[in-house]
Write an enzyme that holds these catalytic residues in place. Structure first.
Site, PDB file in Angstrom:
ATOM      1  N   CYS A   8      12.650   0.464 -11.198  1.00 39.00           N
ATOM      2  CA  CYS A   8      13.717   0.161 -12.170  1.00 39.00           C
ATOM      3  C   CYS A   8      15.071   0.533 -11.575  1.00 39.00           C
ATOM      4  O   CYS A   8      16.061  -0.181 -11.773  1.00 39.00           O
ATOM      5  CB  CYS A   8      13.510   0.933 -13.473  1.00 39.00           C
ATOM      6  SG  CYS A   8      12.291   0.204 -14.576  1.00 39.00           S
ATOM      7  N   HIS A  47      10.204  -4.039 -17.141  1.00 37.26           N
ATOM      8  CA  HIS A  47       9.302  -2.928 -16.825  1.00 37.26           C
ATOM      9  C   HIS A  47       7.950  -3.110 -17.504  1.00 37.26           C
ATOM     10  O   HIS A  47       7.864  -3.341 -18.703  1.00 37.26           O
ATOM     11  CB  HIS A  47       9.885  -1.579 -17.270  1.00 37.26           C
ATOM     12  CG  HIS A  47       8.918  -0.467 -17.035  1.00 37.26           C
ATOM     13  ND1 HIS A  47       8.791   0.125 -15.800  1.00 37.26           N
ATOM     14  CD2 HIS A  47       7.988   0.104 -17.825  1.00 37.26           C
ATOM     15  CE1 HIS A  47       7.825   1.032 -15.856  1.00 37.26           C
ATOM     16  NE2 HIS A  47       7.323   1.035 -17.082  1.00 37.26           N
ATOM     17  N   ASN A  85      -2.328  -3.398  -6.534  1.00 39.30           N
ATOM     18  CA  ASN A  85      -3.155  -2.234  -6.809  1.00 39.30           C
ATOM     19  C   ASN A  85      -2.988  -1.886  -8.281  1.00 39.30           C
ATOM     20  O   ASN A  85      -1.872  -1.735  -8.767  1.00 39.30           O
ATOM     21  CB  ASN A  85      -2.707  -1.041  -5.947  1.00 39.30           C
ATOM     22  CG  ASN A  85      -2.911  -1.302  -4.464  1.00 39.30           C
ATOM     23  OD1 ASN A  85      -3.900  -1.911  -4.065  1.00 39.30           O
ATOM     24  ND2 ASN A  85      -1.973  -0.860  -3.641  1.00 39.30           N
ATOM     25  N   GLY A  91      -5.267   2.918  -5.741  1.00 36.81           N
ATOM     26  CA  GLY A  91      -4.151   3.249  -4.853  1.00 36.81           C
ATOM     27  C   GLY A  91      -2.777   2.994  -5.421  1.00 36.81           C
ATOM     28  O   GLY A  91      -1.784   3.079  -4.690  1.00 36.81           O
ATOM     29  N   THR A  93       0.574   3.811  -6.842  1.00 39.40           N
ATOM     30  CA  THR A  93       1.377   5.045  -6.850  1.00 39.40           C
ATOM     31  C   THR A  93       2.678   4.879  -7.621  1.00 39.40           C
ATOM     32  O   THR A  93       3.265   5.863  -8.051  1.00 39.40           O
ATOM     33  CB  THR A  93       1.714   5.497  -5.408  1.00 39.40           C
ATOM     34  OG1 THR A  93       2.410   4.444  -4.739  1.00 39.40           O
ATOM     35  CG2 THR A  93       0.456   5.862  -4.634  1.00 39.40           C
ATOM     36  N   HIS A  98       3.859  -4.446  -9.406  1.00 42.02           N
ATOM     37  CA  HIS A  98       4.406  -5.040  -8.186  1.00 42.02           C
ATOM     38  C   HIS A  98       3.269  -5.643  -7.371  1.00 42.02           C
ATOM     39  O   HIS A  98       2.142  -5.155  -7.400  1.00 42.02           O
ATOM     40  CB  HIS A  98       5.155  -4.006  -7.341  1.00 42.02           C
ATOM     41  CG  HIS A  98       4.345  -2.789  -7.013  1.00 42.02           C
ATOM     42  ND1 HIS A  98       4.140  -1.779  -7.917  1.00 42.02           N
ATOM     43  CD2 HIS A  98       3.666  -2.440  -5.890  1.00 42.02           C
ATOM     44  CE1 HIS A  98       3.384  -0.843  -7.365  1.00 42.02           C
ATOM     45  NE2 HIS A  98       3.069  -1.225  -6.138  1.00 42.02           N
ATOM     46  N   HIS A 100       2.238  -6.682  -3.413  1.00 42.39           N
ATOM     47  CA  HIS A 100       2.561  -6.509  -1.999  1.00 42.39           C
ATOM     48  C   HIS A 100       2.327  -7.844  -1.307  1.00 42.39           C
ATOM     49  O   HIS A 100       1.218  -8.398  -1.402  1.00 42.39           O
ATOM     50  CB  HIS A 100       1.620  -5.494  -1.344  1.00 42.39           C
ATOM     51  CG  HIS A 100       1.645  -4.117  -1.934  1.00 42.39           C
ATOM     52  ND1 HIS A 100       2.157  -3.034  -1.258  1.00 42.39           N
ATOM     53  CD2 HIS A 100       1.197  -3.639  -3.125  1.00 42.39           C
ATOM     54  CE1 HIS A 100       2.018  -1.941  -2.003  1.00 42.39           C
ATOM     55  NE2 HIS A 100       1.432  -2.278  -3.134  1.00 42.39           N
TER      56      HIS A 100
END
Ligand code: AMP
Length: 112
Positions: A8, A47, A85, A91, A93, A98, A100
């Site tokens: 954010c 969010h 994830n 995994g 964190t 999001h 990857h």
């Protein structure tokens, strides 16, 4: 009270990131700890903690559209991987959804 997560803050431009793509719905920037020559995070501007919190429509499409566009821009349309994830066991964190986008080297299957 909701405490702003790090993504954010990147979206709000409160902390810097190497932003490589942005539109009204998503922002994408280089991962600070890349696992491949190309490692971009694609983040919805709204969010939500993770994949289990997606609305019925909207951001999922924006994330996938952005991924294909970024892969094209980076010249890796012929070989890239998208990973989300979901949950600590997998995994995750940062608890702001999001994806990857990983490319630029041979990608083994199954992933570790
Ligand atoms: P995940 O483990 O799937 O939640 O992914 C979080 C990712 O965010 C990790 O790959 C981190 O390296 C990356 N990350 C954390 N903080 C930053 C930051 N400030 N800028 C860019 N990437 C970050």
């Amino acid at each position: 009270m909701y405490l702003m997560d790090i993504f954010c803050k990147i979206i709000n431009k409160e902390i810097p990131a190497e932003i490589i793509y942005e539109n009204n719905h998503v922002i994408a920037f280089n991962d600070i700890n890349p696992v491949a020559p190309i490692h971009v995070l694609i983040v919805p501007k709204t969010h939500m903690e993770g994949l289990n919190n997606l609305p019925e429509e909207g951001d999922q499409q924006h994330i996938l559209n952005a991924a294909a566009e970024i892969a094209k821009q980076l010249g890796v349309s012929d070989g890239y991987r998208l990973v989300i994830n979901c949950g600590e066991k997998a995994g995750q964190t940062v608890f702001h959804l999001h994806a990857h986008l990983i490319a630029g080297r041979d990608l083994a299957w199954p992933p570790g």
